[in-house]
Every structure is written in C-alpha cells, then in structure tokens.
Write an enzyme that holds these catalytic residues in place. Structure first.
Site, short mmCIF file in Angstrom:
data_model
loop_
_atom_site.label_atom_id
_atom_site.label_comp_id
_atom_site.label_asym_id
_atom_site.label_seq_id
_atom_site.Cartn_x
_atom_site.Cartn_y
_atom_site.Cartn_z
N ARG A 1 0.68 -1.07 0.00
CA ARG A 1 -0.19 -0.10 0.12
C ARG A 1 0.73 1.14 -0.14
NH1 ARG A 1 -3.76 -3.04 3.61
NH2 ARG A 1 -5.11 -3.86 2.18
N ARG B 1 -1.45 21.64 -15.55
CA ARG B 1 -0.35 20.30 -15.79
C ARG B 1 -0.78 19.97 -17.08
NH1 ARG B 1 2.07 16.15 -11.40
NH2 ARG B 1 3.42 15.18 -13.14
N HIS C 1 2.20 15.10 -26.70
CA HIS C 1 2.22 13.94 -26.17
C HIS C 1 0.83 13.22 -26.54
CE1 HIS C 1 5.43 15.24 -23.74
NE2 HIS C 1 5.56 14.09 -23.16
N GLU D 1 -3.36 17.16 -12.19
CA GLU D 1 -3.86 17.78 -13.71
C GLU D 1 -5.22 17.73 -13.66
OE1 GLU D 1 -1.36 15.49 -16.51
OE2 GLU D 1 -3.09 15.63 -17.95
N ASN E 1 1.36 18.29 -21.58
CA ASN E 1 1.22 17.46 -22.49
C ASN E 1 1.36 17.81 -24.01
OD1 ASN E 1 0.30 15.74 -20.32
ND2 ASN E 1 -1.72 16.36 -20.43
N GLU F 1 11.97 17.00 -25.04
CA GLU F 1 11.02 17.41 -23.61
C GLU F 1 11.41 19.01 -23.41
OE1 GLU F 1 8.43 16.33 -22.40
OE2 GLU F 1 8.41 14.17 -22.39
N LYS G 1 8.66 22.79 -14.06
CA LYS G 1 7.75 21.76 -13.78
C LYS G 1 7.46 21.62 -12.31
CE LYS G 1 6.43 17.19 -14.51
NZ LYS G 1 6.91 16.04 -15.21
N LYS H 1 4.46 11.52 -11.33
CA LYS H 1 3.20 10.59 -12.31
C LYS H 1 4.15 9.34 -12.39
CE LYS H 1 0.81 13.68 -15.52
NZ LYS H 1 0.66 13.96 -16.72
N HIS I 1 1.97 9.59 -27.70
CA HIS I 1 1.47 8.15 -26.94
C HIS I 1 0.90 7.22 -28.05
CE1 HIS I 1 1.15 9.97 -22.85
NE2 HIS I 1 2.49 9.96 -23.17
N HIS J 1 10.68 7.83 -25.93
CA HIS J 1 9.44 8.62 -25.79
C HIS J 1 9.75 10.06 -26.39
CE1 HIS J 1 6.24 10.46 -23.74
NE2 HIS J 1 7.25 11.44 -23.27
N1 GLY Z 1 5.21 14.63 -18.29
C1 GLY Z 1 4.14 15.59 -18.06
C2 GLY Z 1 4.02 15.47 -16.43
O1 GLY Z 1 4.44 15.19 -15.59
O2 GLY Z 1 2.77 16.17 -16.14
#
Ligand code: GLY
Length: 377
Positions: free
Chosen positions: A120, A240, A247, A235, A244, A184, A225, A142, A251, A264
C-alpha cells in the site's frame, strides 16, 4: 548545490541539483526509521552506474537490495511490475524500506508505480540518469506502466521524498539519449518561454551544448515543472495538461509501434510538430511558430521528415501503402487516451511562441485529415 522545492501542501519535497554524493546521502539519511533501500534500475544503467551507486550506499551503512528491469519502453510493463513485487518480497523489502529509482523515464515510472502500490505504498526517491528524466519525468509524481492497448494506462500520482539530480550521470549518455531529452526541453520552451526558445535556438545553431548549457537547461525545465506541479498536482486545473504538448500523438505512436520503435522523446518530437501544424490550422498561431519548432527540432536531430533519424522511417511507413489504416489506427488510439473526453481527442496547442493552452477537443475527421497532411509531406 542548487535546490528547487516543489511546494505541495501535503508532501513538499526538494529537487537537489548537485554532483556531490554527500548531498544525496545527507538527504537520504533524513528519512526516518529506514529499514533498507531497494534500488530499481534497468539492464543498461545497471552496467554503467549500479555497482558504484550501490557501494556508496553500503559504505554509508544502508542495507541495500537491487532489482533490474529490462531497458527500454517495453520494460514499463505489467511483467516488470510483477517481477518487482516478487523480488521485493524475496529481498525482505518492508513498509519501512525506500525505493530508489535509478535510471531514465521508464525506470522512474515503473519503480514509482511499484513504490506506490507495494504494501500500500512505501517511500520513493528519484535519481534520474537521463536528460529526459532529469528535465521532466522524475519530477511531479506521475507513475505508470503501459499496456498493449495504451501508453501509461495504469498509473498513480505518487510524489518522491526527494529527487537527486546529478548531472555527472548524464555524461555517459549517447546522442540518441540526448536527443530524447531535448524533445522535452523543446516542449518546455514552446509551452512557457519565448526567451528560452531563443536561447535554445542560439546554442543549437552553434552546435555545441556545454556542461553549463545543460545545467541551465535542466534548471529551467525543473523550475517550470515544479511550478506547474505545485499549482495543479493531479492535472485537474488545465495547468499540468500544458505539459502534454506533443504527447497526444506521441502516446498513440508509441502504442501503435508496440513501444519498441521510438524512445519517448522521439515520439514527442513528432507530436510537437503535429501540434504546431494543428495550431496553425486552427488559426491559434502563425506559420512562423511551426517553422521555428521545425527548425529547432532539425537542429536537435529530431526532424520528423529528414534522415537519418528513425522518425523519418516511421513517417515514410505511415505515408506508404498502409497510410490510411495507420492513420485511422492512430486516431483510434488517441480516442482511448486518458485525456480524451467522450471520444473527443484532447490537445494542448500553441497560441504563439512560448504560449500553450490545454483543452482543445478535436473531432476525428479534422484529426484524420490533418494527420494525412502531416505524414504526406
Ligand atoms: N510529463 C508530464 C507531466 O508530468 O505532467
């Protein structure tokens, strides 16, 4: 040593930018009642950094256990996760242990997911060893694994206790890994900061990125960030989601190519250029924004339309015989993306240089047509 604090209400933490091992050790020693550390790394990083890193911890009297997952995006899988649960149990990892994610984005995401769910949830420290992880994925909590159906489909938000960002780790990276991270970095510049775009453009034109340049770039990205994460950790406020940019398509491309064709950042480079095209099409920004992003990606060796980069191969494939079905498959994957709302595909787009906005819902038909234009070029 420089320090950036991610000022979250419940779990504030520091990003420690330092090449001094003592700074890492002193922060690790602050974790109360630590029974052992569980280093999770991958099959490439383990050969380069694991033994020195492990010895550092043993010398400092930590009880150390290790687990190695396969390198590359395919390592971010249910199989790796299951291996980690078994390995942790066998190694006596308990609720007072701490996971140390030593590696790039794949290790950080998978180890983070493991830490957030094992018994947990046990403590987590991120030690990024790639430019991409240093600038982006090691910060903000994330965590995720991929499934056959989608990138990052299973995951959690789980903040680390701290991030140790030692740029010495980056010295062993090859050019492909540097480019991977630069995608990035380009995202941050176009999302937030016109001056940062100019800075990148200048150093890329000279063609040499010095250690000082890297330190500045990483500091800049981490600051952005940290700021975004503290304002919109989960998000939910549209902030946040700015991160993206590029992205949504990235993805889909990673999933479509079964996670084994692109890093990536390479997929993000394709996605950034496409987001710029879509932004121009929607009249949100001028053609010169597209031209600038293309020029910067080209200087990074990330131009989706030019050899020798592997994106070129993919663009050719998409534009080849199976173009229609490939594009339809990408659109379908984007509909299943976790950012989609009622099957409408959610894009972050550009409103100018250094200015992004999230929440543009694009219908399938527009997307299909724009992708056809994109991959035809
Ligand atoms: N990589 C985008 C984020 O962490 O929100």
């Amino acid at each position: 040593m420089k320090k950036i604090t991610v000022k979250l209400k419940t779990n504030p933490y520091n990003i420690i930018l330092s090449a001094k091992e003592a700074d890492f050790i002193s922060n690790l020693k602050k974790l109360q009642d630590l029974s052992s550390v569980f280093i999770i790394t991958d099959s490439v990083i383990s050969k380069i950094h694991l033994s020195k890193f492990k010895n550092l911890l043993i010398q400092n009297k930590f009880i150390v256990k290790t687990a190695v997952i396969p390198a590359g995006e395919t390592g971010k899988s249910l199989k790796s996760l299951s291996f980690l649960y078994d390995s942790a149990l066998k190694n006596g990892i308990d609720r007072k242990s701490c996971v140390i994610a030593l590696g790039g984005g794949v290790v950080g995401d998978c180890a983070g997911f493991f830490a957030s769910t094992y018994m947990r949830g046990i403590r987590l420290v991120q030690v990024p060893t790639t430019l991409l992880a240093a600038c982006d994925s090691s910060i903000g909590g994330k965590t995720a694994i991929n499934t056959d159906g989608g990138k990052n489909i299973a995951g959690t938000f789980y903040q680390p206790y701290f991030v140790w960002l030692n740029t010495d780790f980056l010295k062993t990276l090859d050019m492909r890994q540097i480019r991977n991270g630069l995608a990035e970095v380009v995202k941050y510049a176009f999302t937030f900061d016109n001056k940062f775009i100019d800075y990148l453009s200048k150093i890329l034109e000279i063609g040499i990125i010095t250690e000082q340049n890297f330190e500045y770039i990483i500091y800049k990205c981490c600051s952005y960030k940290a700021d975004i994460v503290q304002k919109d950790e989960k998000e939910t406020r549209g902030l946040r989601a700015l991160l993206n940019l590029g992205h949504t398509l990235a993805h889909a491309i990673e999933t479509h190519t079964k996670y084994n064709k692109f890093l990536h950042g390479e997929a993000v480079a394709i996605g950034l250029l496409f987001a710029a095209q879509l932004s121009v099409y929607k009249k949100l920004c001028k053609q010169e924004v597209y031209d600038e992003i293309l020029s910067i990606l080209r200087h990074c060796g990330l131009d989706p339309q030019s050899p020798p980069f592997s994106i070129y191969v993919f663009s050719k494939e998409i534009a080849g015989q199976n173009k229609k079905s490939n594009i339809a498959a990408l659109v379908n994957l984007m509909k299943k993306d976790k950012k989609s709302v009622n099957s409408k595909i959610n894009f972050t787009l550009l409103k100018g240089f250094g200015k992004a906005q999230s929440g543009y819902l694009i219908d399938d038909k527009t997307l299909y047509n724009q992708l056809k234009v994109f991959f035809n070029t």
